[in-house]
Scaffold this active site. Sequence first.
Site, PDB file in Angstrom:
ATOM      1  N   GLY A 193       0.827  -1.205   0.000  1.00 37.83           N
ATOM      2  CA  GLY A 193       0.000   0.000   0.000  1.00 37.83           C
ATOM      3  C   GLY A 193       0.856   1.247   0.000  1.00 37.83           C
ATOM      4  N   ALA A 194       0.529   2.150  -0.933  1.00 40.36           N
ATOM      5  CA  ALA A 194       1.295   3.394  -1.059  1.00 40.36           C
ATOM      6  C   ALA A 194       0.389   4.599  -0.908  1.00 40.36           C
ATOM      7  CB  ALA A 194       2.025   3.424  -2.398  1.00 40.36           C
ATOM      8  N   PHE A 200     -14.092  21.584  12.384  1.00 42.75           N
ATOM      9  CA  PHE A 200     -14.580  20.333  11.797  1.00 42.75           C
ATOM     10  C   PHE A 200     -15.487  19.646  12.804  1.00 42.75           C
ATOM     11  CE2 PHE A 200     -13.753  17.296   8.339  1.00 42.75           C
ATOM     12  CZ  PHE A 200     -13.260  18.144   7.372  1.00 42.75           C
ATOM     13  N   ASP A 202      -8.375  -5.364   0.326  1.00 46.83           N
ATOM     14  CA  ASP A 202      -7.476  -6.495   0.067  1.00 46.83           C
ATOM     15  C   ASP A 202      -6.703  -6.920   1.315  1.00 46.83           C
ATOM     16  OD1 ASP A 202      -8.393  -6.045  -2.447  1.00 46.83           O
ATOM     17  OD2 ASP A 202      -6.453  -5.584  -3.352  1.00 46.83           O
ATOM     18  N   GLN A 221     -18.702   4.205   8.799  1.00 48.73           N
ATOM     19  CA  GLN A 221     -19.166   5.585   8.828  1.00 48.73           C
ATOM     20  C   GLN A 221     -19.885   5.945   7.542  1.00 48.73           C
ATOM     21  OE1 GLN A 221     -16.254   9.121   8.933  1.00 48.73           O
ATOM     22  NE2 GLN A 221     -17.336   9.148  10.873  1.00 48.73           N
ATOM     23  N   HIS A 272     -20.950   9.057   5.631  1.00 47.33           N
ATOM     24  CA  HIS A 272     -20.677  10.492   5.650  1.00 47.33           C
ATOM     25  C   HIS A 272     -21.959  11.219   5.283  1.00 47.33           C
ATOM     26  CE1 HIS A 272     -18.968  14.390   4.838  1.00 47.33           C
ATOM     27  NE2 HIS A 272     -17.796  13.976   5.290  1.00 47.33           N
ATOM     28  N   LEU A 281     -17.819  12.657  -2.568  1.00 49.52           N
ATOM     29  CA  LEU A 281     -17.880  13.340  -1.273  1.00 49.52           C
ATOM     30  C   LEU A 281     -17.847  14.864  -1.369  1.00 49.52           C
ATOM     31  CD1 LEU A 281     -17.602  12.826   1.913  1.00 49.52           C
ATOM     32  CD2 LEU A 281     -15.274  13.597   1.552  1.00 49.52           C
ATOM     33  N   THR A 287     -16.829  17.577   1.386  1.00 49.08           N
ATOM     34  CA  THR A 287     -16.207  17.569   2.710  1.00 49.08           C
ATOM     35  C   THR A 287     -17.025  18.299   3.774  1.00 49.08           C
ATOM     36  OG1 THR A 287     -14.305  18.279   4.016  1.00 49.08           O
ATOM     37  CG2 THR A 287     -14.799  19.585   2.089  1.00 49.08           C
ATOM     38  N   GLU A 288     -16.872  17.802   5.003  1.00 48.89           N
ATOM     39  CA  GLU A 288     -17.440  18.449   6.166  1.00 48.89           C
ATOM     40  C   GLU A 288     -16.855  19.848   6.354  1.00 48.89           C
ATOM     41  OE1 GLU A 288     -17.890  15.573   9.297  1.00 48.89           O
ATOM     42  OE2 GLU A 288     -16.667  16.883  10.531  1.00 48.89           O
ATOM     43  N   ARG A 324     -20.381  12.858  12.832  1.00 49.25           N
ATOM     44  CA  ARG A 324     -20.954  12.390  11.565  1.00 49.25           C
ATOM     45  C   ARG A 324     -22.145  11.452  11.723  1.00 49.25           C
ATOM     46  NH1 ARG A 324     -15.471  11.745   8.025  1.00 49.25           N
ATOM     47  NH2 ARG A 324     -15.205  13.986   7.855  1.00 49.25           N
ATOM     48  N   HIS A 326     -18.557   5.679   3.785  1.00 45.73           N
ATOM     49  CA  HIS A 326     -17.360   6.498   3.650  1.00 45.73           C
ATOM     50  C   HIS A 326     -16.109   5.873   4.249  1.00 45.73           C
ATOM     51  CE1 HIS A 326     -15.065  10.162   3.310  1.00 45.73           C
ATOM     52  NE2 HIS A 326     -14.945  10.330   4.619  1.00 45.73           N
ATOM     53  N   GLU A 335      -6.320   3.007   7.230  1.00 43.70           N
ATOM     54  CA  GLU A 335      -7.730   2.618   7.295  1.00 43.70           C
ATOM     55  C   GLU A 335      -7.926   1.112   7.430  1.00 43.70           C
ATOM     56  OE1 GLU A 335     -10.290   4.814   4.663  1.00 43.70           O
ATOM     57  OE2 GLU A 335     -11.966   3.445   4.995  1.00 43.70           O
ATOM     58  N   ARG A 343     -15.605   7.637  13.681  1.00 39.52           N
ATOM     59  CA  ARG A 343     -14.401   8.450  13.517  1.00 39.52           C
ATOM     60  C   ARG A 343     -14.757   9.928  13.382  1.00 39.52           C
ATOM     61  NH1 ARG A 343     -11.510  10.625   8.864  1.00 39.52           N
ATOM     62  NH2 ARG A 343     -13.149   9.861   7.498  1.00 39.52           N
ATOM     63  N   SER A 358      -8.502  10.670  10.342  1.00 38.11           N
ATOM     64  CA  SER A 358      -7.921   9.563   9.580  1.00 38.11           C
ATOM     65  C   SER A 358      -6.584   9.966   8.970  1.00 38.11           C
ATOM     66  CB  SER A 358      -8.862   9.086   8.485  1.00 38.11           C
ATOM     67  OG  SER A 358      -8.175   8.145   7.685  1.00 38.11           O
TER      68      SER A 358
HETATM   69  C1  LIG Z   1     -13.514  11.247  -0.465  1.00 37.77           C
HETATM   70  C2  LIG Z   1     -12.823  11.097   0.853  1.00 37.77           C
HETATM   71  C3  LIG Z   1     -12.462  12.219   1.589  1.00 37.77           C
HETATM   72  C4  LIG Z   1     -11.798  12.084   2.812  1.00 37.77           C
HETATM   73  N1  LIG Z   1     -11.439  13.210   3.504  1.00 37.77           N
HETATM   74  C5  LIG Z   1     -10.745  13.069   4.663  1.00 37.77           C
HETATM   75  C6  LIG Z   1     -10.275  14.211   5.381  1.00 37.77           C
HETATM   76  O1  LIG Z   1     -10.469  15.355   4.968  1.00 37.77           O
HETATM   77  N2  LIG Z   1      -9.587  14.021   6.522  1.00 37.77           N
HETATM   78  C7  LIG Z   1      -9.326  12.769   7.003  1.00 37.77           C
HETATM   79  O2  LIG Z   1      -8.688  12.664   8.029  1.00 37.77           O
HETATM   80  N3  LIG Z   1      -9.750  11.676   6.348  1.00 37.77           N
HETATM   81  C8  LIG Z   1     -10.453  11.800   5.188  1.00 37.77           C
HETATM   82  N4  LIG Z   1     -10.872  10.677   4.523  1.00 37.77           N
HETATM   83  C9  LIG Z   1     -10.433   9.362   4.981  1.00 37.77           C
HETATM   84  C10 LIG Z   1      -9.002   9.122   4.565  1.00 37.77           C
HETATM   85  O3  LIG Z   1      -8.721   9.812   3.375  1.00 37.77           O
HETATM   86  C11 LIG Z   1      -8.701   7.656   4.335  1.00 37.77           C
HETATM   87  O4  LIG Z   1      -9.130   6.929   5.421  1.00 37.77           O
HETATM   88  C12 LIG Z   1      -7.205   7.456   4.176  1.00 37.77           C
HETATM   89  O5  LIG Z   1      -6.711   8.292   3.162  1.00 37.77           O
HETATM   90  C13 LIG Z   1      -6.804   6.027   3.907  1.00 37.77           C
HETATM   91  O6  LIG Z   1      -5.406   6.001   3.706  1.00 37.77           O
HETATM   92  P1  LIG Z   1      -4.597   4.648   3.638  1.00 37.77           P
HETATM   93  O7  LIG Z   1      -3.159   5.017   3.491  1.00 37.77           O
HETATM   94  O8  LIG Z   1      -4.988   3.779   4.755  1.00 37.77           O
HETATM   95  O9  LIG Z   1      -5.125   3.953   2.312  1.00 37.77           O
HETATM   96  P2  LIG Z   1      -5.225   4.445   0.783  1.00 37.77           P
HETATM   97  O10 LIG Z   1      -4.813   5.834   0.567  1.00 37.77           O
HETATM   98  O11 LIG Z   1      -6.561   4.031   0.306  1.00 37.77           O
HETATM   99  O12 LIG Z   1      -4.125   3.568   0.081  1.00 37.77           O
HETATM  100  C14 LIG Z   1      -4.238   2.175  -0.039  1.00 37.77           C
HETATM  101  C15 LIG Z   1      -3.038   1.685  -0.798  1.00 37.77           C
HETATM  102  O13 LIG Z   1      -2.997   0.292  -0.766  1.00 37.77           O
HETATM  103  C16 LIG Z   1      -2.745  -0.221  -2.046  1.00 37.77           C
HETATM  104  N5  LIG Z   1      -3.306  -1.564  -2.121  1.00 37.77           N
HETATM  105  C17 LIG Z   1      -4.526  -1.962  -1.732  1.00 37.77           C
HETATM  106  N6  LIG Z   1      -4.664  -3.278  -1.936  1.00 37.77           N
HETATM  107  C18 LIG Z   1      -3.482  -3.711  -2.437  1.00 37.77           C
HETATM  108  C19 LIG Z   1      -2.986  -4.968  -2.867  1.00 37.77           C
HETATM  109  N7  LIG Z   1      -3.737  -6.074  -2.822  1.00 37.77           N
HETATM  110  N8  LIG Z   1      -1.740  -5.035  -3.353  1.00 37.77           N
HETATM  111  C20 LIG Z   1      -0.960  -3.933  -3.443  1.00 37.77           C
HETATM  112  N9  LIG Z   1      -1.382  -2.713  -3.043  1.00 37.77           N
HETATM  113  C21 LIG Z   1      -2.629  -2.618  -2.566  1.00 37.77           C
HETATM  114  C22 LIG Z   1      -3.363   0.771  -2.980  1.00 37.77           C
HETATM  115  O14 LIG Z   1      -2.792   0.692  -4.263  1.00 37.77           O
HETATM  116  C23 LIG Z   1      -3.013   2.076  -2.268  1.00 37.77           C
HETATM  117  O15 LIG Z   1      -1.716   2.466  -2.620  1.00 37.77           O
HETATM  118  C24 LIG Z   1     -11.541  10.803   3.307  1.00 37.77           C
HETATM  119  C25 LIG Z   1     -11.917   9.681   2.574  1.00 37.77           C
HETATM  120  C26 LIG Z   1     -12.561   9.816   1.365  1.00 37.77           C
HETATM  121  C27 LIG Z   1     -12.975   8.598   0.624  1.00 37.77           C
END
Ligand SMILES: Cc1cc2nc3c(=O)[nH]c(=O)nc-3n(C[C@H](O)[C@H](O)[C@H](O)COP(=O)(O)OP(=O)(O)OC[C@H]3O[C@@H](n4cnc5c(N)ncnc54)[C@H](O)[C@@H]3O)c2cc1C
Lengths: 592, 237
Positions: free
Chosen positions: A16-17, A121, A223, A242, A244, A254, A256-257, A288, A355, A384, A395, A400
Amino acid sequence: MTKAIPVRKFDAIIVGAGGAGLRAALQLSEAGMKTAVLSKVFPTRSHTVAAQGGVSASLGNSEPDHWTWHMYDTVKGSDWLGDQDAIEFMCREAPNVVIELEHYGMPFDRNSDGTIYQRPFGGHMSNFGEKPVRRACAAADRTGHAMLHALYQRNVRANTQFFVEWMALDLIRDEKGNVQGVVAMEMETSEIVIFQAKATLFATGGAGRIYSSSTNAFINTGDGLGMAARAGVPLEDMEFWQFHPTGVAGAGVLITEGVRGEGGILRNSDGERFMERYAPNAKDLASRDVVSRAMVTEINEGRGCGPNKDHVLLDITHLDPEVIMSKLPGIREISIKFAGVDPIKAPIPVVPTCHYQMGGIPTNYKGEVVVGAEIVKGFYAAGECACASVHGANRLGTNSLLDLLVFGKSSGNSMIDFIKSAPKDLPEVAMADVERSVARVARLDNQTNGTNVNDARLAMQRTMQAHAGVFRFNDMLKEGVKKILEVEQMVKTTMIADKSKTFNTARLEALELENLIEVAKATMISAEARKESRGAHVRDDALDVPETPNGRDDANWLKHTLWHREDNRLEYKPVNLQPLTAPSVALKTRSY
Amino acid sequence: MTTQSVKFRVYRYDPDKDAKPYMQDISVEVDTTTERKLLDALVKLKVVDESLSFRRSCREGVCGSDAMNINGKNGLACITDIDTLKQPIEVRPLPGLPVIRDLIVDMTQFFKQYHSIKPYVINDSPAPDRERLQSQEDRKELDGLYECILCACCSTSCPSFWWNPDKFVGPAGLLAAYRFIADTRDEATSQRLDDLEDPYRLFRCHSIMNCVDVCPKELNPTKAIGKIKDLMVKRIS
Ligand SMILES: Cc1cc2nc3c(=O)[nH]c(=O)nc-3n(C[C@H](O)[C@H](O)[C@H](O)COP(=O)(O)OP(=O)(O)OC[C@H]3O[C@@H](n4cnc5c(N)ncnc54)[C@H](O)[C@@H]3O)c2cc1C
Ligand code: SF4
Ligand code: SF4
Ligand code: FES
């Protein structure tokens, strides 16, 4: 037997990146660890890019603030299901990790004195719940984009090694249960490779795609959760999703809030600011879950808007167009593109939309995966997909992005310590999990008739939407469990006609569905079992009486759920009410 | 629910089975109330013919996955309204990059150029305990630069990039270069200018403006390139 599968060896593997994976990668790369980061998409395409509103930290740039207030709000927001050691750790670390991010080059908006701009917020208050406070550090309404790019850029500087468009298929554990790495597939060529390392981190993001209507990207298919569950790791608190309050009606995208933080107001068909009735204090900036339920209640009682009375309106027409253009430019763009309205002139139609997943792979605040009292050696999770648990049953917005930074960093540090203490040479890879993984792909390649992947996915999404939504009902949940187990049978026999070895997206979608269904089962089964209302999990038969105010039943249900895949067994573990240094936030009925 | 049939001509190529690329004529029914974007229609198409391959993720114009050539112009499928397109909609992979399969191109060269400009803030002064201060005016200089989503619509519409993808940084990379030059926290302006002072890296841009025309985020790489050129002139005089 399959022909020999190549093995690539590293100190650390990060799957995950997104924000969490990149923050952890930075920690490891800068410490000189040989690290491989795998991602299904180019890093800046991860869904962190879509986060809009902000990242919380009690910097106090505009008005007094303190991490203990932030901690109080987070515990209260979690409806006391959050673990207070992890919550303290996160809120206390927040100013540090946000400042670090600024130093990495994050283009935060600024106050007139040059400090980081902060906006109010939902649920973030000053002085232990008194009144809204400016705690969300923002880059316009593109905070996630700015953050993800800044983290990626810093990783370019640190020479992190990326495996872009590689999909991890399964976790590898040895006979003792220690984690040895992952089996992964290069999407362009379909080549399967074993990635072996001393420490493996899952940072695979959310799984919002189990629902029909979601703010999540196509790639958010849980995954990491599917892989963990198949490898025998239970999933924690999966009943808590959650919704939203403000997804664009119809599109799910989305809003945003932060829009309400800047002064936006929710209105029903009478033009009434209905949140004043539900949350006299915080109004539109209540938590929320509270706002989403108020909206659904308004719609159910006939005060919805539009020809089908199926949404409410988010109104910012009273704001200065300059503010909208400078602080909410992305929202204006989304509103014009997806709702067909310019919010400077007309209100935006919105509905509660799936959300965020509060539950996930159980970890402690160091990012170590913990099952029962035992640490799963070599296995870490952050972001997440993990459940530390800082968000508990609900949350708070902006917590997040903070979670990604704090726990990305702390898991990176834990991995460094573990790698340094581990024997220099990697042992032989245990082949049982590898063979199971290869067999999953082989099944798809050999299956010549069976269920259409799209049909099975739709059946799952409809079931989740109808049976495990904003309001939950005993009968519906019971039936939901039956239905989702039927869908599981469909998933076992999916068939794809496309057998190409080159960038076979049909096969990828079939593999993703095998992860989604694990998340869906965990959610439905955990939800059916929890006979109370708490945070985002609200059922009609949990009565609001003095013993169980708001339907919350602390005597019986102040505990985390653990769902086990092999027999759908549920197990429970206590909530940690003991912070690291601060006094415990005592149980209280939640109101805003 | 009202449905509409949408006609397509789609570029198809799977090296596993096709000797050469071909155009496929195909149509699909979409629900006009909920499926209004080109990406919605492509997703529907994939239900009819699962072998159709394309990248997509956010479906809201922020991740940069689904850039493609739509009726002759580069854009993001997820924010392009079906209504605005002449049918049959001709969909092709981004021009100028090697095709992996169908609408999926190999972006290696594009990212290589992005990486070549050192896309990170360079600042070796010891960091303060708090944030580095930046005035609102200085921060404003980054608007129109930092929002780039690396979709490659611009660079793959730029003739100079088609001819010299290995030597010309291209509009996206140059926009990023200026993003760091313009950041008051970055201390490497002269090093960055040195690096671009090259007949190819910067000076292959002939201000044809295709890049500005196609950028889905309404950014202006040509303007950023002009500012870099101005800075070069300034430092000579
Ligand atoms: C529209 C939206 C707005 C949001 N706004 C806010 C906000 O303002 N403030 C806040 O705090 N939170 C917000 N959130 C929540 C927050 O953005 C997310 O919870 C958070 O970005 C998740 O980050 P992450 O690094 O866990 O995963 P992600 O950014 O989803 O990254 C997951 C990574 O895993 C990789 N991956 C997944 N499965 C595999 C696999 N099988 N093999 C290889 N790679 C894989 C993907 O390629 C990706 O690189 C928002 C969410 C959404 C949807
Ligand atoms: S203005 Fe320069 S960069 Fe943009 S398309 Fe023309 S030549 Fe390419
Ligand atoms: S400048 Fe615009 S077109 Fe070019 S990569 Fe960035 S967002 Fe895409
Ligand atoms: S799918 Fe992300 S930009 Fe279109």
